[in-house]
Design an enzyme around this catalytic site. Structure first.
Site, short mmCIF file in Angstrom:
data_model
loop_
_atom_site.label_atom_id
_atom_site.label_comp_id
_atom_site.label_asym_id
_atom_site.label_seq_id
_atom_site.Cartn_x
_atom_site.Cartn_y
_atom_site.Cartn_z
CG ASP A 98 -5.75 11.45 -0.57
OD1 ASP A 98 -5.21 11.30 -1.68
OD2 ASP A 98 -6.20 12.55 -0.17
CE LYS A 161 -6.27 14.29 3.13
NZ LYS A 161 -7.13 13.38 2.33
CE LYS A 193 -6.38 16.36 0.02
NZ LYS A 193 -6.95 15.16 -0.65
#
Length: 253
Positions: A98, A161, A193
């Site tokens: 991430d 995300k 996300k």
């Protein structure tokens, strides 16, 4: 679909997260235990790079994936250290990275620099999943969210995300809608996300309803949709009808 069924669906899409400043190895082990002890396993655990090896040992052959963060949370790590962080995390056993987009650079119009950073990180990831964190709550308008989404995808992101969960404004339905709009126009599969501030079943239902409406009712699977959260776990377990094992980590999403 009943609330319990929706909660079970959301639980399977959860990246159970502990990115608290006070996180410990024992906390990482407890996170992994909770990840596999609910009615269904969560999709992944997300923790600091220094705990990836701990999580790998704790999870063993579990289907739960291990995600960690790079260029986190500020998004301003120079490219060489960010690449090194990525390589070390993958060597320790991470399945997913991430990565925080250099979003201040993007807002300043420095798209080439930001894109090069994502491409270099993705090159190191290979077939491992790269989720690019836009930090959408810090953008002045949704047009900038779309620009950042397009940039991240063009540079190799597998997921986009919303947020780190470390700023005053995190995930929002309007930002998620804008990001899904870009995803829907992309030729290859890209995931979404939402993360930060998602704590209740009602929160989860709102994002799932949005994904179902825009992408189709069968689109949101662990391969295309994740929730980044910690407290959401307890709410989902309670709705399903069980007692949540352990308390949610402090200071995480």
């Amino acid at each position: 679909m009943s609330d319990a069924d929706t909660a079970r669906r959301a639980l399977a899409l959860l990246d159970l997260t502990d990115l608290a400043d006070v996180a410990t190895a024992d906390g990482a082990r407890d996170l992994c235990r909770r990840a596999v002890s609910g009615p269904v396993p969560v999709a992944a655990v997300c923790l600091w790079p220094r705990f990836v090896a701990v999580a790998r040992q704790a999870l063993g052959d579990s289907p739960v994936r291990i995600a960690t963060v790079v260029n986190f949370p500020e998004g301003d790590t120079p490219i060489a250290p960010a690449i090194r962080e990525t390589e070390e995390a993958l060597e320790a056993g991470a399945d997913e990275i991430d990565f925080v987009l250099p979003w201040r650079a993007v807002l300043a119009g420095q798209l080439t620099t930001a894109g090069a950073m994502i491409r270099n990180v993705k090159m190191r990831c290979g077939d491992k999943l790269l989720k690019v964190i836009l930090e959408s709550g810090e953008y002045p308008d949704l047009d900038k969210v779309r620009v950042a989404s397009e940039l991240a995808i063009a540079a190799g992101a597998d997921f986009i995300k919303t947020s780190t969960g470390k700023t005053a404004r995190s995930a929002s339905i309007p930002a998620a809608r804008a990001m899904l709009g870009v995803i829907g126009m992309t030729a290859r599969p890209i995931g979404l996300k939402p993360s930060g501030g998602i704590r209740t079943l009602a929160d989860a239902k709102s994002y799932l309803a949005l994904a179902d409406a825009m992408m189709g009712p069968d689109w949101a699977t662990p391969a295309t949709f994740r929730f980044g959260a910690s407290g959401l776990y307890t709410a989902l377990i309670e709705e399903i009808g069980g007692a949540a094992p352990g308390a949610p980590p402090r200071g995480s999403y």
